[in-house]
Enzyme design. Structure first.
Site, PDB file in Angstrom:
ATOM      1  N   CYS A   1       0.841  -1.198   0.000  1.00  0.00           N
ATOM      2  CA  CYS A   1       0.000   0.000   0.000  1.00  0.00           C
ATOM      3  C   CYS A   1       0.877   1.249   0.000  1.00  0.00           C
ATOM      4  CB  CYS A   1      -0.965  -0.045   1.180  1.00  0.00           C
ATOM      5  SG  CYS A   1      -2.382   1.076   1.008  1.00  0.00           S
TER       6      CYS A   1
ATOM      7  N   GLU B   1      -1.028  -9.059   4.790  1.00  0.00           N
ATOM      8  CA  GLU B   1      -0.818  -9.222   6.232  1.00  0.00           C
ATOM      9  C   GLU B   1      -2.124  -9.240   7.020  1.00  0.00           C
ATOM     10  OE1 GLU B   1      -0.764  -4.682   5.733  1.00  0.00           O
ATOM     11  OE2 GLU B   1      -0.310  -6.484   4.555  1.00  0.00           O
TER      12      GLU B   1
ATOM     13  N   HIS C   1      -3.448  -5.820   1.016  1.00  0.00           N
ATOM     14  CA  HIS C   1      -2.808  -6.082   2.304  1.00  0.00           C
ATOM     15  C   HIS C   1      -2.823  -7.575   2.658  1.00  0.00           C
ATOM     16  CE1 HIS C   1      -2.329  -1.914   3.831  1.00  0.00           C
ATOM     17  NE2 HIS C   1      -3.363  -1.660   3.057  1.00  0.00           N
TER      18      HIS C   1
END
Length: 226
Positions: free
Chosen positions: A86, A198, A196
């Site tokens: 990002c 994660e 994302h």
């Protein structure tokens, strides 16, 4: 695997990245502040998401000129794996470590949703635990994720297999050219992506499809150590 997370003023996804790396790797990452230039020995450097410097000037433009970025550029040339997610992707393009630029979303609105990603290249240090053309869900949250590059650059990264991920099945949230969601450098050790991974590493998050990205890097490091 030794990992390092870079922190900037305005980072807000560094904690998510720290938690993901700790859980998957079994070891907490080193934390390096943006004014530091001494990065410990590491196998993976992560530039996380957020709004570094409040996205003033352009997203990632000020952070790209932070002292730590000179050391990151040096490590990239040495072959260290660099992951930008990002805002991290924006910073890597602004720093010249990846081609192209991230512009304002085509709809001129902040987008926070889950998209579908197609794995375009499954033969990289970040994607080797996926299958080519595998489609996975992944969350996004950004205002400036519209990937753009000139025609010659787009042709080059397409022909070189540098597109790692594309938005699939009509889920492109930002107008990114060729539905590009993530790219790698020509050397193959620097990946930038807007979604994302994660935030999708265990069932409580709604899925674990993001784990394979980190496990891919672990797999490569383990192979080098064998």
């Amino acid at each position: 695997m030794k990992s390092t997370v870079i922190q900037f003023p305005g980072s807000n996804r560094d904690r998510d990245m720290i938690a993901a790396l700790t859980k998957i790797n079994g070891e907490a990452p080193n934390l390096v502040w943006h004014t530091d230039t001494d990065i410990p020995h590491t196998d993976l450097i992560v530039v996380p998401g957020g709004f570094s410097y409040g996205d003033y000037l352009r997203s990632g433009a000020i952070a790209a000129r932070s002292p730590v970025m000179q050391e990151i550029a040096k490590r990239a040339k040495q072959g260290v794996r660099i992951l930008g997610v990002c805002n991290g992707f924006q910073i890597l393009t602004e720093a010249g470590l990846l081609p192209g630029a991230l512009m304002r979303n085509a709809g001129l609105r902040f987008v926070c949703t889950t998209v579908k990603l197609s794995v375009e290249n499954a033969d990289t240090v970040f994607t080797n635990q996926y299958e080519k053309s595998q489609v996975i869900p992944c969350p996004v949250a950004h205002h400036d994720g519209n990937y753009f590059a000139d025609n010659e650059t787009i042709k080059q990264i397409e022909n070189n297999g540098q597109v790692a991920f594309r938005y699939a099945e009509g889920t492109n949230p930002n107008g990114s050219i060729n539905d590009i969601a993530g790219i790698i450098n020509d050397k193959g050790n620097v990946l930038g992506m807007m979604p994302h991974p994660e935030n999708l590493i265990e069932a409580d998050h709604g899925g674990n499809e993001g784990r394979a990205l980190f496990e891919s890097a672990l797999n490569v490091v383990a192979g080098e150590a064998a």
